[in-house]
Motif scaffolding. Structure first.
Motif, short mmCIF file in Angstrom:
data_model
loop_
_atom_site.label_atom_id
_atom_site.label_comp_id
_atom_site.label_asym_id
_atom_site.label_seq_id
_atom_site.Cartn_x
_atom_site.Cartn_y
_atom_site.Cartn_z
N ASP A 112 -14.69 8.12 5.20
CA ASP A 112 -14.99 6.80 4.65
C ASP A 112 -14.23 6.59 3.34
O ASP A 112 -14.07 7.51 2.53
N LYS A 113 -13.79 5.37 3.12
CA LYS A 113 -13.02 5.02 1.94
C LYS A 113 -13.89 5.11 0.69
O LYS A 113 -15.00 4.61 0.65
N LYS A 114 -13.36 5.78 -0.35
CA LYS A 114 -14.06 5.93 -1.62
C LYS A 114 -13.20 5.32 -2.72
O LYS A 114 -12.12 5.85 -3.04
N ILE A 115 -13.64 4.22 -3.31
CA ILE A 115 -12.86 3.54 -4.35
C ILE A 115 -12.89 4.35 -5.63
O ILE A 115 -13.96 4.69 -6.15
N ASP A 121 -10.93 -0.01 -9.11
CA ASP A 121 -10.63 -1.36 -8.63
C ASP A 121 -10.21 -2.17 -9.85
O ASP A 121 -11.02 -2.87 -10.47
N THR A 152 0.83 -1.20 0.00
CA THR A 152 0.00 0.00 0.00
C THR A 152 0.86 1.25 0.00
O THR A 152 1.79 1.38 0.80
N ASP A 180 -3.34 0.22 -3.48
CA ASP A 180 -2.78 -1.06 -3.05
C ASP A 180 -2.44 -1.87 -4.29
O ASP A 180 -3.33 -2.16 -5.11
N THR A 206 -6.21 12.98 0.21
CA THR A 206 -5.45 11.74 0.33
C THR A 206 -5.73 10.85 -0.87
O THR A 206 -6.89 10.66 -1.25
N TYR A 207 -4.68 10.31 -1.46
CA TYR A 207 -4.78 9.37 -2.57
C TYR A 207 -3.96 8.14 -2.21
O TYR A 207 -2.76 8.26 -1.90
N TRP A 244 -7.91 4.54 -4.06
CA TRP A 244 -9.01 5.12 -3.29
C TRP A 244 -8.62 6.46 -2.69
O TRP A 244 -7.46 6.84 -2.65
N THR A 245 -9.63 7.18 -2.23
CA THR A 245 -9.46 8.38 -1.45
C THR A 245 -10.44 8.28 -0.28
O THR A 245 -10.97 7.21 -0.01
N TYR A 246 -10.68 9.39 0.41
CA TYR A 246 -11.61 9.39 1.54
C TYR A 246 -12.59 10.54 1.37
O TYR A 246 -12.22 11.63 0.90
#
Length: 307
Positions: A250-253, A256, A106, A234, A230-231, A243-245
């Motif tokens: 909360d995690k925002k994809i 994927d 990560t 993984d 935040t960026y 993802w970011t927040y």
């Protein structure tokens, strides 16, 4: 579907130069940073001299730890691109992890990207990325390997985030193997999701698992150059998840990616962040290639290295 942006990935070998706080930099410019990053989980909070990162030999800017509004601990690493810089990453400002053998795990950054407000359609990229210096042909497809995972923002479009997976690049012919996704964070729309084999060429038909999710939750006030964001990503042998927040934490994809493993980088490399001028990237709303006439800075609050 529009043609992908064209910008060269040519990058010279990294030469580690110590970066220091602004007050000490003049007295110690060019001194080597001997400390090497460990394999243990680590977050660099950028409060002083780093035991994990060095400024590279990129010649177009400066680094300094400064006070920064919005930084979680009040300080950040400022990457300042000079006024009227040359073209390309090597003419920008750049840091690299001292350990250049990172692979799966990560990665991330909390960053405020370069602000080009008032300069017109300026071509300045803020990048966060893995990069392998081994350009052999281990995958046997006749092209030099160019293993790289990018999170990039063009300052003319601070609301659009570009995510790219590179595996090959032949500079003389512009033959590539890469897949890129562009997301308008304000609307949540995926503007572009394309695998291509030639810079400026047509998109190759996408495979299952390459365009997920189809959209994200919109953030109408998103501006990567005005606030810290935040960026994270993984990286695994069979997937890369970005993802970011959201405002609630909360995690925002964002992407994927679970397409063919052959389209996922697999070579170890460094983790790097930079700001540089491009004159060959036309984003989705028209050219943004002008040379910046005044200096511009990105601010890194923290950087996450893999476990």
């Amino acid at each position: 579907m529009p043609h992908p942006p064209q910008h060269s990935r040519k990058r010279r070998g990294v030469r580690s130069l110590r970066w220091l706080t602004a007050g000490a930099a003049a007295a110690t410019a060019g001194a080597l940073l001997a400390t090497t990053a460990t394999a243990a989980p680590v977050t660099e909070n950028w409060t002083g001299d780093s035991p994990h990162f060095s400024k590279t030999g990129a010649s177009g800017g400066t680094t300094a730890v400064v006070s920064a509004d919005g930084a979680e601990d009040g300080s950040a690493l400022r990457l300042t691109l000079n006024a009227r810089p040359g073209v390309g990453p090597w003419q920008g400002v750049e840091i690299s992890s001292d350990d250049r053998t990172y692979q799966y795990g990560t990665y991330g950054t909390r960053i405020k990207t370069a602000d080009c407000s008032g300069q017109g359609r300026v071509g300045v990229i803020t990048g966060t990325f893995t990069y392998s210096g081994d350009h052999g042909d281990d995958n046997g497809n006749g092209l030099p390997d160019n293993d790289e995972i990018d999170v990039e923002v063009l300052c003319a479009q601070p609301h659009v985030v570009w995510l790219t997976l590179w595996t090959d690049y032949e500079e003389s012919t512009n033959a590539v193997r890469k897949i890129a996704r562009a997301i308008d964070m304000r609307t949540g729309k995926v503007l572009y999701n394309c695998y291509n084999e030639q810079l400026g060429g047509e998109c190759v038909k996408e495979r299952p698992g390459e365009n997920v999710p189809a959209s994200i939750e919109p953030d109408p006030d998103f501006d990567s150059s005005a606030q810290f964001h935040t960026y994270m990503f993984d990286w695994q042998p069979d997937s890369v998840v970005f993802w970011t927040y959201d405002d609630d934490g909360d995690k925002k994809i964002l992407w994927d990616y679970r397409g063919p493993a052959s389209r996922i980088p697999d070579k170890p490399g460094a983790f790097m962040q930079n700001v540089w001028h491009t004159d060959s990237w036309d984003p989705l709303d028209g050219p943004a290639t002008q040379r910046p006439q005044v200096e511009t800075s990105a601010y890194i609050d923290s950087t996450t290295l893999p476990r």
